[in-house]
Design a protein around this motif. Structure first.
Motif, mmCIF file in Angstrom:
data_model
loop_
_atom_site.group_PDB
_atom_site.id
_atom_site.type_symbol
_atom_site.label_atom_id
_atom_site.label_comp_id
_atom_site.label_asym_id
_atom_site.label_seq_id
_atom_site.Cartn_x
_atom_site.Cartn_y
_atom_site.Cartn_z
ATOM 1 N N LEU A 1 -26.947 13.738 -8.123
ATOM 2 C CA LEU A 1 -26.502 13.489 -6.923
ATOM 3 C C LEU A 1 -26.279 14.747 -5.950
ATOM 4 O O LEU A 1 -25.759 15.788 -6.360
ATOM 5 C CB LEU A 1 -24.795 13.070 -6.952
ATOM 6 C CG LEU A 1 -23.995 12.619 -5.564
ATOM 7 C CD1 LEU A 1 -24.636 11.459 -4.930
ATOM 8 C CD2 LEU A 1 -22.625 12.521 -5.730
ATOM 9 N N SER A 2 -26.742 14.877 -4.710
ATOM 10 C CA SER A 2 -26.652 15.894 -3.890
ATOM 11 C C SER A 2 -25.470 15.883 -2.744
ATOM 12 O O SER A 2 -25.247 14.589 -2.309
ATOM 13 C CB SER A 2 -27.971 15.864 -3.140
ATOM 14 O OG SER A 2 -29.048 16.491 -3.876
ATOM 15 N N VAL A 3 -24.875 16.738 -2.505
ATOM 16 C CA VAL A 3 -23.635 16.850 -1.702
ATOM 17 C C VAL A 3 -23.733 17.936 -0.760
ATOM 18 O O VAL A 3 -24.204 18.985 -1.103
ATOM 19 C CB VAL A 3 -22.135 16.727 -2.667
ATOM 20 C CG1 VAL A 3 -21.182 16.611 -1.497
ATOM 21 C CG2 VAL A 3 -22.239 15.797 -3.517
ATOM 22 N N THR A 4 -23.335 17.777 0.743
ATOM 23 C CA THR A 4 -23.258 18.554 1.371
ATOM 24 C C THR A 4 -21.764 18.692 2.118
ATOM 25 O O THR A 4 -21.206 17.749 2.269
ATOM 26 C CB THR A 4 -24.127 18.639 2.718
ATOM 27 O OG1 THR A 4 -23.777 17.352 3.528
ATOM 28 C CG2 THR A 4 -25.347 18.525 2.241
ATOM 29 N N GLY A 5 -21.446 19.978 2.474
ATOM 30 C CA GLY A 5 -19.889 19.922 3.091
ATOM 31 C C GLY A 5 -20.119 20.435 4.326
ATOM 32 O O GLY A 5 -21.291 20.519 5.184
ATOM 33 N N PHE A 6 -18.880 20.661 5.199
ATOM 34 C CA PHE A 6 -18.885 21.088 6.645
ATOM 35 C C PHE A 6 -17.825 22.138 6.889
ATOM 36 O O PHE A 6 -16.680 21.680 6.482
ATOM 37 C CB PHE A 6 -18.721 19.904 7.459
ATOM 38 C CG PHE A 6 -19.400 19.919 9.028
ATOM 39 C CD1 PHE A 6 -20.417 19.273 9.390
ATOM 40 C CD2 PHE A 6 -18.647 20.898 9.810
ATOM 41 C CE1 PHE A 6 -21.175 19.488 10.550
ATOM 42 C CE2 PHE A 6 -19.232 21.067 11.216
ATOM 43 C CZ PHE A 6 -20.324 20.363 11.423
ATOM 44 N N ASP A 7 -17.846 23.208 7.249
ATOM 45 C CA ASP A 7 -17.000 24.294 7.548
ATOM 46 C C ASP A 7 -17.652 25.397 7.170
ATOM 47 O O ASP A 7 -17.495 26.635 7.566
ATOM 48 C CB ASP A 7 -15.677 24.198 7.091
ATOM 49 C CG ASP A 7 -14.861 23.022 7.817
ATOM 50 O OD1 ASP A 7 -15.124 22.732 9.090
ATOM 51 O OD2 ASP A 7 -13.953 22.496 7.309
ATOM 52 N N ASP A 8 -18.303 25.654 5.819
ATOM 53 C CA ASP A 8 -18.635 26.686 5.092
ATOM 54 C C ASP A 8 -17.325 27.673 4.973
ATOM 55 O O ASP A 8 -17.237 28.760 5.155
ATOM 56 C CB ASP A 8 -19.761 27.356 5.484
ATOM 57 C CG ASP A 8 -20.637 28.390 4.725
ATOM 58 O OD1 ASP A 8 -20.185 28.167 3.593
ATOM 59 O OD2 ASP A 8 -20.883 29.545 5.246
ATOM 60 N N THR A 9 -16.287 27.271 4.207
ATOM 61 C CA THR A 9 -15.312 28.221 4.002
ATOM 62 C C THR A 9 -15.244 28.900 2.894
ATOM 63 O O THR A 9 -16.468 28.621 2.030
ATOM 64 C CB THR A 9 -13.788 27.364 3.887
ATOM 65 O OG1 THR A 9 -14.032 26.235 2.752
ATOM 66 C CG2 THR A 9 -13.492 26.527 5.231
#
Length: 350
Positions: free
Chosen positions: A278-286
């Motif tokens: 499973l590939s996952v991306t986030g948002f913010d890059d904290t």
């Protein structure tokens, strides 16, 4: 008096007192948030203050070194808020301004009436107010406007009025870039887990996700989309639901870093490997994205720079300067790390 009933000159406490049929001392108590005023009298005085656009003397001052900006953080002081606060504090230091930091939750808006709260800020000598993500009602924003205190909303989830000044990022472009990255790796069944459905920033990220799929000739599957809150628990719960359906996605776009980490944990609990299964991306890059194992592929919001721009903007407004724009969007950037890879048996496109 003007045709609309608003005083054309500068309104004084004596004028308000005469209109209300009370003493100047009573009006002063209301302005300063004192509680020893009868509720009916307080309501009458507050309405007159609003109608006349009364601005406390402490709010009628030049803004320079020593100004204080009120920073109100909506929600917890997590990794996201911490980076914003760092930018705000550093900007305040550069510009010779102090920062007073407060926090509110959805069920814990500022105490008292919006008018009393706003005048309390004005009489405390604040030069302006910066709100992170936004939690105030239209009544609170109207009350701030009546005191003359400038307001900037940083990374707004929604704006009660379009004329409210805001600083955000290119959310649509971020959602588009994350989804295009997964498509280029060969993924065709891609989920999306985001924040509140009525949140402006989430809607923009979701529209970017949908636009990327449509450009690739892939119809959006409503069963692969979940919108609730930007919380870890949402990622954990929605990730579990997506991974337990008969035909689960091979990749998921997370609407925040915390959501993405919840999805990754849901996969781990099912003995799925990231990114092989499973590939996952986030948002913010904290900092959470860099500390994750494996490190999280994420859309970077320039959170510290957004904080700096918000402080600069509110001080410009306080000084009476003309803004180039009331809505500033800073560029996002996709940072590819270790949570994305081609799906099993599907090589990336050339």
């Amino acid at each position: 008096m003007s045709a609309g009933g608003r005083q054309t000159g500068r309104t004084t406490l004596a004028m308000i007192a005469a209109s209300a049929g009370v003493s100047v001392a009573t009006v002063s108590k209301v302005v300063n948030g004192r509680q020893d005023v009868a509720p009916d009298t307080r309501a009458q005085v507050e309405e007159l203050l609003r109608q006349h656009g009364y601005v406390p003397p402490s709010a009628r001052r030049s803004v320079g070194t020593g100004a204080t900006v009120e920073l109100i953080v909506h929600g917890s002081f997590g990794a996201y808020a911490t980076q914003v606060i760092e930018g705000v504090v550093h900007a305040g230091s550069e510009m010779g301004a102090s920062i007073a930091i407060g926090q509110v939750d959805d069920d814990d808006l500022p105490a008292g009436s919006p008018e009393t709260w706003a005048r309390r800020l004005a009489t405390s000598g604040r030069a302006g107010v910066v709100i992170v993500t936004g939690a105030l009602t239209s009544a609170h924003i109207d009350a701030l406007a009546l005191t003359g205190l400038p307001l900037v909303v940083l990374d707004p989830m929604s704006l009660p009025r379009v004329e409210v000044t805001s600083v955000g990022s290119t959310n649509f472009a971020g959602g588009l870039a994350a989804t295009q990255h997964l498509l280029a790796l060969g993924h065709r069944r891609i989920g999306y887990v985001g924040g509140p459905p009525d949140s402006g920033c989430n809607q923009a990220r979701l529209h970017g996700y949908r636009a990327a799929l449509e450009s690739a000739g892939i119809a959006t599957d409503p069963g692969l989309v979940h919108n609730e809150h930007f919380h870890y628990e949402v990622g954990l719960r929605a990730g579990a639901r997506l991974l337990d359906i008969p035909h689960p996605p091979t990749a998921v776009v997370g609407g925040s870093d915390t959501i993405a980490l919840g999805i990754i944990e849901a996969a781990r609990l099912r003995s799925l490997r990231i990114p092989q299964d499973l590939s996952v991306t986030g948002f913010d890059d904290t900092e959470l994205a860099r500390m994750a194992s494996p490190p999280l592929t994420a859309v970077r919001q320039p959170l510290r720079e957004m904080g700096r721009v918000a402080v600069k903007t509110v001080l410009q407004m306080a000084a009476g300067e003309t803004l180039d724009s009331h809505h500033v969007e800073l560029a996002t950037e996709l940072v590819v790390r270790g949570t994305t890879a081609p799906p099993a048996g599907a090589p990336p496109e050339s």
